[in-house]
Design a protein around this motif. Structure first.
Motif, PDB file in Angstrom:
ATOM      1  N   TYR A 157       0.834  -1.204   0.000  1.00  0.00           N
ATOM      2  CA  TYR A 157       0.000   0.000   0.000  1.00  0.00           C
ATOM      3  C   TYR A 157       0.873   1.260   0.000  1.00  0.00           C
ATOM      4  CZ  TYR A 157      -4.126  -2.811   1.141  1.00  0.00           C
ATOM      5  OH  TYR A 157      -5.150  -3.725   1.115  1.00  0.00           O
ATOM      6  N   PHE A 158       0.365   2.317  -0.621  1.00  0.00           N
ATOM      7  CA  PHE A 158       1.021   3.615  -0.582  1.00  0.00           C
ATOM      8  C   PHE A 158      -0.053   4.692  -0.462  1.00  0.00           C
ATOM      9  CE2 PHE A 158       0.222   2.577  -5.010  1.00  0.00           C
ATOM     10  CZ  PHE A 158      -0.329   3.748  -5.527  1.00  0.00           C
ATOM     11  N   TYR A 159       0.327   5.847   0.094  1.00  0.00           N
ATOM     12  CA  TYR A 159      -0.617   6.945   0.246  1.00  0.00           C
ATOM     13  C   TYR A 159      -0.857   7.612  -1.109  1.00  0.00           C
ATOM     14  CZ  TYR A 159      -0.273   6.788   5.338  1.00  0.00           C
ATOM     15  OH  TYR A 159      -0.344   6.397   6.667  1.00  0.00           O
ATOM     16  N   ILE A 160      -2.121   7.833  -1.435  1.00  0.00           N
ATOM     17  CA  ILE A 160      -2.437   8.646  -2.610  1.00  0.00           C
ATOM     18  C   ILE A 160      -2.009  10.075  -2.271  1.00  0.00           C
ATOM     19  CG2 ILE A 160      -4.281   9.506  -4.096  1.00  0.00           C
ATOM     20  CD1 ILE A 160      -5.843   6.966  -3.454  1.00  0.00           C
ATOM     21  N   PRO A 161      -1.143  10.705  -3.087  1.00  0.00           N
ATOM     22  CA  PRO A 161      -0.626  12.038  -2.740  1.00  0.00           C
ATOM     23  C   PRO A 161      -1.745  13.019  -2.419  1.00  0.00           C
ATOM     24  CG  PRO A 161       0.567  11.151  -4.617  1.00  0.00           C
ATOM     25  CD  PRO A 161      -0.565  10.199  -4.338  1.00  0.00           C
ATOM     26  N   GLY A 162      -1.552  13.746  -1.325  1.00  0.00           N
ATOM     27  CA  GLY A 162      -2.514  14.749  -0.895  1.00  0.00           C
ATOM     28  C   GLY A 162      -3.659  14.209  -0.079  1.00  0.00           C
ATOM     29  N   THR A 163      -3.658  12.893   0.218  1.00  0.00           N
ATOM     30  CA  THR A 163      -4.750  12.296   0.986  1.00  0.00           C
ATOM     31  C   THR A 163      -4.170  11.379   2.054  1.00  0.00           C
ATOM     32  OG1 THR A 163      -5.044  10.226  -0.265  1.00  0.00           O
ATOM     33  CG2 THR A 163      -6.031  12.217  -1.197  1.00  0.00           C
TER      34      THR A 163
END
Length: 356
Positions: free
Chosen positions: A47-53
């Motif tokens: 998993y990775f963070y969706i940029p800006g969220t």
């Protein structure tokens, strides 16, 4: 004009020119900080963070190339029409998106997976595999039923091939104990237009042993089925067994009135495993060829007095990280109850799959 006045006037003129030039000057903007993709380990690997969220996203899937062989090899895939080919090669792509985030009500999940097949016989198929929303224990959308869970290997038949429904479910996970209930839309699965089904499951895990007890009821045909499945770590592998009983053909189980199956996955090495398996079917379905018996219920197709049994072996080899091979061969013997001529046949496949 005296010299003092001349000097003052010249200074004022130079100041005015300098001010005008300064107003026209281009000032370079400060670079904006770049937000790089951040790893999200709250929900497992990948998993990775969706940029800006604060939403974590995992993208996964596989590419598969497979050759089916044996009697009615083309029929081995549920998306193909009847055929008489002794072998069939096809390719499949699968892509899944899994988005998760923490909320005050628990984990919020949005899952979407697509699948596409192609072969040389004109069977090009693109479909949604699953699409659902889950918040805490509540789950709604299109997803595979608990009947889709089976034994290791490729010998057993554990439920109908139509057990993916649009459903509403609640799942309780207490760690060593789990329970769930689901309401399924069965329209188009059985012979009537307004089908509704209900499923309930309880599961327990203790050490290397796990057990599931699953029950379902199809309101359109007013029939039900139950299944028990047990799995235990034993020696260098995993022993599994299941038992099924059905009151008559329904959306969840329509192959036979009862069935028992077992398999043992023997992990010979870290990369190679071999899984023998067997299954017996008592009182198989009337007026339906055995190969089509798990496609759902229909009118005047109750269980009879015939039987069938199936034995086989599956081999798995992990070639390298992300690339695996699987091969299986099964022998099936069918004794009908004066409906069709008795039959026996060999079937199986060879598969190469790249997971990511």
């Amino acid at each position: 004009m005296n010299i003092k006045s001349l000097l003052l006037g010249s200074a004022a003129a130079l100041a005015a020119v300098s001010g005008a030039q300064a107003a026209d000057a281009i000032v370079a903007a400060e670079p904006e900080p770049m937000e790089y993709v951040r790893v999200c380990d709250a929900f497992g690997t990948g998993y990775f963070y969706i940029p800006g969220t604060e939403t974590c996203l995992k993208i996964s899937g596989f590419v598969r190339v497979q050759v089916d062989f044996g009697e009615d090899a083309v029929d081995n895939r549920d998306d193909d029409p009847d055929g008489s080919s002794d072998w069939d090669m096809f390719s499949r792509g699968f892509l899944a998106f899994d988005a998760k985030s923490d909320t005050e009500f628990g984990t919020l999940t949005g899952f979407f997976a697509i699948e596409a097949d192609t072969d040389n016989q004109g069977h090009n198929n693109f479909k949604v595999d699953e699409a659902y929303i889950q918040l805490g224990g509540f789950k709604v959308g299109a997803f595979w039923s608990w009947w889709d869970k089976g034994l290791n290997g490729e010998t057993d038949i554990n439920g109908n091939d139509t057990t993916k429904f649009n459903s509403i479910a609640y799942i309780y996970d207490g760690g060593t104990f789990q329970a769930g209930v689901a309401v399924d839309e069965l329209e188009g699965v059985t012979s009537k237009p307004n089908g509704v089904g209900v499923e309930g499951i309880v599961s327990a895990t203790l050490g290397g042993v796990s057990f599931d007890l699953l029950g379902s009821y199809d309101s359109e045909v007013e029939e039900g089925a139950i299944r028990g499945l047990i799995s235990a770590d034993l020696g260098p592998g995993v022993l599994q067994a299941l038992a099924i009983w059905s009151s008559d053909p329904n959306a969840y189980w329509s192959v036979s009135e009862w069935s028992v199956a077992a398999s043992y996955r023997f992990n010979a090495t870290d990369k190679f495993a071999i899984t023998p398996g067997a299954q017996y079917f008592g009182d198989i379905r009337n007026n339906v060829p055995f190969n089509d018996a798990w496609e759902g219920a229909g009118p005047n197709e109750g269980f009879g007095n015939g039987d069938a049994w199936k034995v086989g072996v599956t081999a798995d080899y992990q070639i390298t990280e992300g690339l695996a091979a699987r091969a299986t061969v099964n022998y099936t013997d069918v004794d009908y109850d004066n409906t069709f001529a008795d039959d026996d046949f060999v079937s199986g496949f060879v598969r190469l799959q790249r997971d990511f």
